[in-house]
Design an enzyme around this catalytic site. Sequence first.
Site, short mmCIF file in Angstrom:
data_model
loop_
_atom_site.label_atom_id
_atom_site.label_comp_id
_atom_site.label_asym_id
_atom_site.label_seq_id
_atom_site.Cartn_x
_atom_site.Cartn_y
_atom_site.Cartn_z
N ASP A 52 -1.44 -10.62 1.23
CA ASP A 52 -1.93 -12.09 2.70
C ASP A 52 -2.82 -12.31 2.09
O ASP A 52 -3.48 -11.70 1.57
CB ASP A 52 -1.13 -11.50 3.72
CG ASP A 52 -0.17 -11.56 4.44
OD1 ASP A 52 1.17 -11.94 3.75
OD2 ASP A 52 0.29 -10.09 5.09
N TYR A 110 -1.02 1.18 0.69
CA TYR A 110 -1.83 0.68 1.43
C TYR A 110 -3.28 1.44 1.78
O TYR A 110 -2.68 2.65 2.84
CB TYR A 110 -1.18 -0.24 2.23
CG TYR A 110 -0.47 -1.55 1.30
CD1 TYR A 110 -1.04 -2.36 1.30
CD2 TYR A 110 0.74 -0.94 1.69
CE1 TYR A 110 -0.49 -3.42 1.00
CE2 TYR A 110 1.72 -2.17 1.32
CZ TYR A 110 0.81 -3.67 1.20
OH TYR A 110 1.60 -4.70 1.01
#
Length: 274
Positions: A52, A110
């Site tokens: 994003d 992540y």
Amino acid sequence: MTRIALGIQYDGAAFSGWQSQPHGNTVQDVLEAALREFAGVALPTTVAGRTDAGVHALGQVVHLDTELVRDPFSWVRGTNAFLPPTVAVRWAQAMPEDFHARFSAHRRTYYYALTYGPTRAPLLEGKAGYVTLPPGQSLDVTAMHEAAQVLVGEHDFSSFRAAECQAKSPVKTMYSTEVRGQGEWVFVRIRGSAFLHHMVRNIMGCLVAIGRGKRPAAWMGEVLAARDRKAAAPTFMPDGLYLAEVGYPDAFRLPASPASSSLFRGVFDEHAGP
């Protein structure tokens, strides 16, 4: 036709996410523009995981198909010559036809870097998330780590899924979740098979609420069981989120991800505690 894999690193603060958009201010747009300048032809890319706006990547992977014959370092040096300072190709490798940047991946990792204190840290703007706390207060890292453990395993993660998520199924497998504290820093590492849109940021929103004492650690299990986005905390800021690594079967022999970042170096040693 040869399939080439590229390892990519980028500063997501400069872009409106990965996926190409009409205005052109995305990582995919600038990467494919650089490839076109280097190769002299359009070379569409396929990415391991779309990030994003504001989300960074330390170990993103893409593949492309080409008839050009170049040695691996030529792809690195030639493409980087046309990229802005916020994006870099770290490695290139010729791959077999059955390699696919997205579908061959079996693991994604992540990291989230979070700082807290009485004021924001201007020099970390865009590179770390932050929580404003009164002097002398801190986040409860132990409670955050405890709460994160309920996410390990195969679950329906609908409570952490963005409304616009296009994934066919909300069921994903998380391999490990860790929360570590160092001074006024909190670092989170989440490893899983795949992730839903905004999933890590929505998890972070819940972890921050728990760390601030607004919710008990057990609340994370209630949110997960609800399978309802309304049950979770608001989506947390993208600034401190990094796609650290994409894992593939050993048979593909891809280069190891480069040293991720000085922000995370040594944080997740195997014997480190919360």
